[in-house]
Design an enzyme around this catalytic site. Structure first.
Site, PDB file in Angstrom:
ATOM      1  N   GLU A 179       1.145   3.578  18.423  1.00 24.33           N
ATOM      2  CA  GLU A 179       1.698   4.674  17.783  1.00 24.33           C
ATOM      3  C   GLU A 179       2.846   5.425  18.530  1.00 24.33           C
ATOM      4  OE1 GLU A 179       1.518   4.806  14.359  1.00 24.33           O
ATOM      5  OE2 GLU A 179      -0.950   4.747  14.624  1.00 24.33           O
TER       6      GLU A 179
ATOM      7  N   GLY B  59      -0.143   9.093   5.554  1.00 24.36           N
ATOM      8  CA  GLY B  59       0.147   8.238   6.788  1.00 24.36           C
ATOM      9  C   GLY B  59      -0.152   7.015   6.692  1.00 24.36           C
TER      10      GLY B  59
ATOM     11  N   ASP C  28       6.932   0.487   9.543  1.00 24.27           N
ATOM     12  CA  ASP C  28       6.308   0.511   8.252  1.00 24.27           C
ATOM     13  C   ASP C  28       7.004  -0.604   7.449  1.00 24.27           C
ATOM     14  OD1 ASP C  28       4.776   2.472   9.567  1.00 24.27           O
ATOM     15  OD2 ASP C  28       6.044   4.108   8.263  1.00 24.27           O
TER      16      ASP C  28
END
Ligand code: GAF
Length: 391
Positions: free
Chosen positions: A37, A130, A178
């Site tokens: 992350e 998210g 993403d």
């Protein structure tokens, strides 16, 4: 709702609103990040998988060959209209249609003008949870436009086009994770992506005894919106002090040596990133060899680091992870952490398949008791990336 049901639903909505059948249909998934992350914009590694939640777009040529694109959401509301006879520009800040509009702009910049069309958009990716609802909308749009223009883009170029749309039309300086996973996801695989070389490596995750549980806290702490760009700047500042192009090139030792020359917050941000890149590579190896206890410990360590050093968690996400940790490995809980940008949204857990039901109930019950909020909990297998459903 399965992809098939979502597609049929979106097709029916199209018919109802526009009075004819769609000519083209495309879908792109959301994602959950298993670990890695806030490492993508530091040239590090990420380890996401596409999930069985999708954005579907159905479209047909505009009536009378009008030079405009009409975008409608199945949730209702006014159509957003892109006038192709004028230079393209973003809608006002916060408008959902900025994501597809930015993608249209990217195609036009490449000389690929799709011409006017009417579109209906529907998504099962929770908004603001998210799980990359925005990337799935961008990638679904890009897949639709490939279909309409007849020009298939290279997958890396396609993902980068979508990332640029998010930067320039939505004003979010995101990394590449993403959009890459929404384009490149593969059923039963997690994607280990080297964000420097952009080299994707698909890691099989087929162990039937392990399931991926996604726990939506159903909170989204609206901060000023400057948290993400601020983190990016702090990482750049740390890299500069360390004399490296990015934190990917830094080591924990070098960071310790430079500690006295660094602002304390910048130091902690860098400590998270450097540790997280290492954890991600180890966790991918753990998944490859089904070393679940190690993968689980790395997930908890990732959460602690995001909570304490990177400071992007929140009390609701911490509550979920604490509940998970209290269940323990013997209770079927392998590991749990917040996933995505943070400040709310979802946690991801790896759990023993035969404990999914009991664990879901325990987390939902304890979370409700502690916060008064209903969590939404679901399981997803690693899903395929974007697909054309009708051409
Ligand atoms: C958001 C961003 F869009 C990604 O690029 C990534 O940085 C993530 O936050 C944090 O890992 O989803």
């Amino acid at each position: 709702m399965t992809l098939k049901e979502l597609t049929s639903h979106t097709e029916q909505q199209f018919l109802k609103v526009y009075g004819r059948q769609p000519d083209w249909m495309a879908a792109a998934p959301g994602r959950v990040n298993i670990i890695g992350e806030h490492t993508d914009y530091n040239d590090g590694f990420v380890f996401p998988m596409a999930i069985e939640r999708y954005t579907v777009i159905t479209a047909a040529r505009a009536a009378g060959d009008a030079k405009q694109i009409r975008l409608r959401s199945a949730h209702g509301g006014e159509a957003a209209v892109i006038d192709l006879t004028r230079p393209l520009a973003p809608f006002s800040i916060g408008t959902w249609a900025n994501y597809p509009a930015g993608v249209v702009a990217g195609f036009i910049a490449r000389g690929l003008n799709p011409g006017g069309f009417d579109a209906m958009i529907h998504s099962t990716v929770p908004l603001g949870g998210g799980l990359s609802s925005s990337a799935s909308l961008e990638v679904a749009t890009a897949t639709l436009l490939e279909n309409i223009t007849g020009k298939k883009l290279d997958p890396v170029e396609k993902a980068l086009l979508c990332q640029k749309a998010e930067h320039e039309y939505a004003g979010m300086p995101c990394g590449i994770m993403d959009q890459f996973i929404s384009v490149m996801g593969r059923e039963n695989h997690v994607l280990l992506l080297d964000c420097r070389s952009r080299k994707p490596e698909l890691v099989p995750m087929t162990d039937p005894s392990v399931a991926v549980l996604i726990i939506n806290t159903n909170v989204k702490h609206e901060l000023t919106g400057s948290e993400y760009p601020t983190r990016r700047k702090q990482c750049e500042a740390a890299a500069k002090i360390l004399g490296v192009p990015s934190l990917r090139d830094a080591t924990a030792d070098a960071l310790e040596k430079a500690k006295s020359r660094m602002d304390e917050v910048v130091y902690r941000r860098a400590r998270h990133v450097i540790g997280e890149i290492e954890r991600t590579v180890h966790a991918a190896e753990g998944v490859r060899v089904s070393n679940w206890p190690t993968v689980g410990q790395l997930m908890y360590a990732s959460h602690r680091s995001l909570r304490d050093d990177y400071e992007v968690s929140c009390k609701e996400l911490d509550a979920v992870v604490e509940i998970a940790e209290s269940i323990g490995f013997k209770g079927g809980m392998i590991g749990c952490r917040m996933t995505g940008g943070g400040f709310g949204g979802c946690a991801v857990a790896l759990v023993k398949s035969d404990a999914v039901e009991a664990i879901s109930q325990k987390i939902a019950g304890d979370y409700r008791k502690q916060t008064g909020i209903e969590a939404t909990i679901f399981v997803s297998r690693p899903a395929a990336g974007a697909t054309v459903l009708k051409s």
